[in-house]
Design an enzyme around this catalytic site. Structure first.
Site, PDB file in Angstrom:
ATOM      1  N   HIS A  51      43.275  44.065  46.069  1.00 31.09           N
ATOM      2  CA  HIS A  51      43.089  43.035  45.189  1.00 31.09           C
ATOM      3  C   HIS A  51      41.713  42.731  45.047  1.00 31.09           C
ATOM      4  O   HIS A  51      41.041  43.072  46.298  1.00 31.09           O
ATOM      5  CB  HIS A  51      44.079  42.039  45.089  1.00 31.09           C
ATOM      6  CG  HIS A  51      45.407  42.319  44.538  1.00 31.09           C
ATOM      7  ND1 HIS A  51      45.870  41.756  43.517  1.00 31.09           N
ATOM      8  CD2 HIS A  51      46.447  42.915  45.079  1.00 31.09           C
ATOM      9  CE1 HIS A  51      47.050  42.195  43.340  1.00 31.09           C
ATOM     10  NE2 HIS A  51      47.305  42.867  44.205  1.00 31.09           N
ATOM     11  N   GLY A  52      41.163  42.057  44.224  1.00 31.59           N
ATOM     12  CA  GLY A  52      39.840  41.631  44.294  1.00 31.59           C
ATOM     13  C   GLY A  52      38.791  42.611  44.289  1.00 31.59           C
ATOM     14  O   GLY A  52      37.772  42.502  45.222  1.00 31.59           O
ATOM     15  N   ARG A  55      33.270  41.772  14.552  1.00 29.63           N
ATOM     16  CA  ARG A  55      33.528  43.442  14.725  1.00 29.63           C
ATOM     17  C   ARG A  55      32.419  44.156  15.382  1.00 29.63           C
ATOM     18  O   ARG A  55      32.862  45.124  15.799  1.00 29.63           O
ATOM     19  CB  ARG A  55      34.097  44.026  13.350  1.00 29.63           C
ATOM     20  CG  ARG A  55      35.359  43.091  12.797  1.00 29.63           C
ATOM     21  CD  ARG A  55      35.855  43.573  11.668  1.00 29.63           C
ATOM     22  NE  ARG A  55      35.001  43.079  10.573  1.00 29.63           N
ATOM     23  CZ  ARG A  55      34.904  43.174   9.109  1.00 29.63           C
ATOM     24  NH1 ARG A  55      36.066  43.593   8.753  1.00 29.63           N
ATOM     25  NH2 ARG A  55      34.157  42.989   8.391  1.00 29.63           N
ATOM     26  N   LYS A  75      32.733  36.049  45.480  1.00 29.27           N
ATOM     27  CA  LYS A  75      33.538  36.609  46.597  1.00 29.27           C
ATOM     28  C   LYS A  75      32.985  36.413  47.934  1.00 29.27           C
ATOM     29  O   LYS A  75      33.426  35.467  48.709  1.00 29.27           O
ATOM     30  CB  LYS A  75      34.001  38.133  46.562  1.00 29.27           C
ATOM     31  CG  LYS A  75      34.413  38.242  45.237  1.00 29.27           C
ATOM     32  CD  LYS A  75      34.793  39.844  45.054  1.00 29.27           C
ATOM     33  CE  LYS A  75      35.153  40.448  43.675  1.00 29.27           C
ATOM     34  NZ  LYS A  75      36.241  39.959  43.086  1.00 29.27           N
ATOM     35  N   SER A 128      48.764  39.830  33.537  1.00 31.06           N
ATOM     36  CA  SER A 128      49.029  38.638  34.442  1.00 31.06           C
ATOM     37  C   SER A 128      49.677  37.754  33.603  1.00 31.06           C
ATOM     38  O   SER A 128      49.915  37.906  32.365  1.00 31.06           O
ATOM     39  CB  SER A 128      47.644  38.157  34.757  1.00 31.06           C
ATOM     40  OG  SER A 128      46.985  37.229  33.466  1.00 31.06           O
ATOM     41  N   ASP A 156      51.006  41.720  37.044  1.00 28.43           N
ATOM     42  CA  ASP A 156      50.123  41.244  38.219  1.00 28.43           C
ATOM     43  C   ASP A 156      50.384  39.942  38.637  1.00 28.43           C
ATOM     44  O   ASP A 156      50.636  38.887  37.795  1.00 28.43           O
ATOM     45  CB  ASP A 156      48.611  41.293  37.734  1.00 28.43           C
ATOM     46  CG  ASP A 156      47.630  41.193  38.530  1.00 28.43           C
ATOM     47  OD1 ASP A 156      47.783  41.682  39.520  1.00 28.43           O
ATOM     48  OD2 ASP A 156      46.608  40.622  37.850  1.00 28.43           O
ATOM     49  N   HIS A 157      50.482  39.614  39.873  1.00 31.24           N
ATOM     50  CA  HIS A 157      50.771  38.366  40.519  1.00 31.24           C
ATOM     51  C   HIS A 157      51.888  37.770  39.782  1.00 31.24           C
ATOM     52  O   HIS A 157      51.642  36.517  39.498  1.00 31.24           O
ATOM     53  CB  HIS A 157      49.487  37.340  40.448  1.00 31.24           C
ATOM     54  CG  HIS A 157      48.279  37.769  41.404  1.00 31.24           C
ATOM     55  ND1 HIS A 157      48.247  38.080  42.764  1.00 31.24           N
ATOM     56  CD2 HIS A 157      47.223  38.594  41.091  1.00 31.24           C
ATOM     57  CE1 HIS A 157      47.319  38.538  43.232  1.00 31.24           C
ATOM     58  NE2 HIS A 157      46.570  38.772  42.105  1.00 31.24           N
ATOM     59  N   HIS A 182      39.736  37.104  44.766  1.00 27.46           N
ATOM     60  CA  HIS A 182      39.421  37.120  43.278  1.00 27.46           C
ATOM     61  C   HIS A 182      38.131  36.663  42.729  1.00 27.46           C
ATOM     62  O   HIS A 182      37.553  35.553  43.269  1.00 27.46           O
ATOM     63  CB  HIS A 182      40.520  36.578  42.567  1.00 27.46           C
ATOM     64  CG  HIS A 182      42.060  37.248  42.732  1.00 27.46           C
ATOM     65  ND1 HIS A 182      42.768  36.858  43.731  1.00 27.46           N
ATOM     66  CD2 HIS A 182      42.361  38.414  42.665  1.00 27.46           C
ATOM     67  CE1 HIS A 182      43.887  37.700  43.725  1.00 27.46           C
ATOM     68  NE2 HIS A 182      43.810  38.840  42.901  1.00 27.46           N
ATOM     69  N   ASP A 206      39.312  43.344  37.599  1.00 26.08           N
ATOM     70  CA  ASP A 206      39.597  42.434  36.321  1.00 26.08           C
ATOM     71  C   ASP A 206      38.329  41.846  35.909  1.00 26.08           C
ATOM     72  O   ASP A 206      37.766  41.917  35.035  1.00 26.08           O
ATOM     73  CB  ASP A 206      40.322  41.253  36.714  1.00 26.08           C
ATOM     74  CG  ASP A 206      40.664  40.276  35.491  1.00 26.08           C
ATOM     75  OD1 ASP A 206      40.008  40.686  34.334  1.00 26.08           O
ATOM     76  OD2 ASP A 206      41.491  39.258  35.296  1.00 26.08           O
TER      77      ASP A 206
HETATM   78  P1  13P Z   1      38.598  40.836  40.487  1.00 25.29           P
HETATM   79  O1  13P Z   1      38.602  39.295  40.296  1.00 25.29           O
HETATM   80  O2  13P Z   1      37.802  40.880  41.773  1.00 25.29           O
HETATM   81  O3  13P Z   1      38.398  41.727  39.554  1.00 25.29           O
HETATM   82  O4  13P Z   1      40.350  41.207  41.139  1.00 25.29           O
HETATM   83  C1  13P Z   1      41.157  41.383  40.325  1.00 25.29           C
HETATM   84  C2  13P Z   1      42.447  41.367  40.708  1.00 25.29           C
HETATM   85  O5  13P Z   1      42.730  41.453  41.973  1.00 25.29           O
HETATM   86  C3  13P Z   1      43.660  41.174  39.824  1.00 25.29           C
HETATM   87  O6  13P Z   1      44.831  41.259  40.633  1.00 25.29           O
HETATM   88  O1  G3H Z   2      44.071  38.169  40.132  1.00 28.78           O
HETATM   89  C1  G3H Z   2      44.220  37.915  39.074  1.00 28.78           C
HETATM   90  C2  G3H Z   2      43.617  38.285  37.748  1.00 28.78           C
HETATM   91  O2  G3H Z   2      42.302  38.396  37.561  1.00 28.78           O
HETATM   92  C3  G3H Z   2      44.195  37.851  36.626  1.00 28.78           C
HETATM   93  O3  G3H Z   2      43.540  36.653  36.214  1.00 28.78           O
HETATM   94  O4  G3H Z   2      45.320  34.952  35.992  1.00 28.78           O
HETATM   95  O5  G3H Z   2      43.107  34.614  34.911  1.00 28.78           O
HETATM   96  O6  G3H Z   2      44.664  36.351  33.846  1.00 28.78           O
HETATM   97  P1  G3H Z   2      44.256  35.744  34.907  1.00 28.78           P
HETATM   98 ZN    ZN Z   3      44.955  40.247  42.502  1.00 34.67          ZN
END
Ligand code: 13P
Ligand code: G3H
Ligand code: ZN
Length: 316
Positions: A210-211, A281, A183, A48, A81-82, A179, A256
């Site tokens: 997604h999500g 560690r 949810k 991302s 991503d996005h 996301h 994610d």
């Molecule tokens: P989640 O927050 O449900 O894990 O979704 C992740 C996502 O869509 C990343 O693009």
């Molecule tokens: O869709 C979003 C992903 O979960 C990435 O999250 O922008 O906090 O890295 P982030």
């Molecule tokens: Zn997403």
């Protein structure tokens, strides 16, 4: 072996989905590749804008490269991503990624089309593929009106038109997921009826969910028992629903949040039980193993467990 998501989707469509996992640090990179190797499944490594900013563009890329060298049998795509336009162009020019997501879903339809089309042209010219998004990702409450629901979920006819106009290679659709860890409230879930309608107008076209974290109740309980303060009513997507989404054209499932919960639980429990410890560690080692097991578990739910030899043979 680095491949494009398009190559993976062609083999997966209708049979299984490929897990797309967001990573932000070296422990996740190692755990992800270790898990993929164990599960004998292809994966999509997602970066991302937040991840690039957190650890640095060069660092995240080198970590992936190093993990790929440690687990040379793994077949993977590296995906933004996005992305916004600037990030997509940067990724396309870098030569490191095999696919990008342009997310202009917050723009009006015509503007989303125009932006996505520009990214598709630049990406295709360099051999990369593009995921785009249409619709508004967000939980759809049970008691909202049909008109309100329609405004949130991806409209099938718009989806068909969008793919035709932009030439994108896959499409993220809004079918009731959102996301993060919080949810769904009340009883609601994936809108399979809408997914089926989208597949009907886009047969054979790869759809992305997604999500898709499930936010396991047990994980939230353990985090809270170890000092966390997460909302105990947090709910996500029922993992058993992936198997219903696959025949309806879902080839990529984004996860994610659930990985972040594994990290949080491992570290909270470790320092609760070993309050005198300061060698990071030790929990890091536990996390890498647990994250790898988590990846194997998700891959089983996605139906892609054990497909690696067939994928390798098909891509030769
Ligand atoms: P989640 O927050 O449900 O894990 O979704 C992740 C996502 O869509 C990343 O693009
Ligand atoms: O869709 C979003 C992903 O979960 C990435 O999250 O922008 O906090 O890295 P982030
Ligand atoms: Zn997403």
């Amino acid at each position: 072996m680095l491949v494009t998501t398009k190559e993976l989707f062609k083999l997966a469509y209708g049979k299984y989905a490929i897990g797309a996992f967001n990573i932000n640090n070296a422990e996740q990179a190692i755990g992800l590749f270790r898990g993929a190797q164990k599960a004998q499944a292809p994966i999509i490594v997602q970066i991302s804008r937040g991840s690039r900013k957190y650890i640095g563009v060069s660092m995240i890329q080198h970590m992936i490269q190093a993990a790929a060298e440690m687990y040379p049998d793994v077949i993977f795509a590296v995906h933004i991503d996005h992305g916004d336009e600037e990030t997509c162009y940067d990724a396309i020019d870098s030569g490191f990624y095999s696919s990008v997501m342009i997310d202009a879903s917050h723009e009006p339809f015509d503007e989303n089309v125009a932006i996505t089309k520009r990214v598709v042209e630049k990406a295709h010219a360099k051999g990369l593929v593009v995921e785009a998004e249409l619709g508004k990702l967000g939980g759809v409450e049970e008691d909202i009106s049909v008109a309100e629901k329609d405004a949130l979920l991806t409209d099938p006819e718009e989806a068909r038109l969008f793919v035709e106009k932009t030439g994108c290679d896959s499409l993220a659709v809004a079918i009731g997921t959102s996301h993060g860890a919080y949810k769904f409230s009340g009883t609601q879930g994936l809108h399979f009826d809408r997914l089926a309608e989208i597949q009907e107008v886009l047969p054979g076209f790869p759809l992305v969910m997604h999500g898709s974290s499930s936010v396991p109740e047990e994980e939230i309980k353990r985090i809270n028992a170890a000092g966390g303060a997460m909302d105990p009513s947090a709910r996500g997507v029922d993992e058993d629903e992936f198997a219903r989404a696959v025949p309806l054209g879902v080839t990529k499932v984004n996860i994610d949040t659930d990985g972040r919960l594994v990290w949080t639980r491992v570290h909270r429990e470790f320092f609760r039980d070993e309050p005198a410890q300061f060698d990071f560690r030790k929990p890091g080692t536990i996390f890498m193993n647990e994250y790898a097991d988590f990846i194997v578990h998700k891959i089983k739910k996605l139906g892609s467990y054990g497909v690696l030899p067939d994928v390798a043979a098909a891509l030769k």
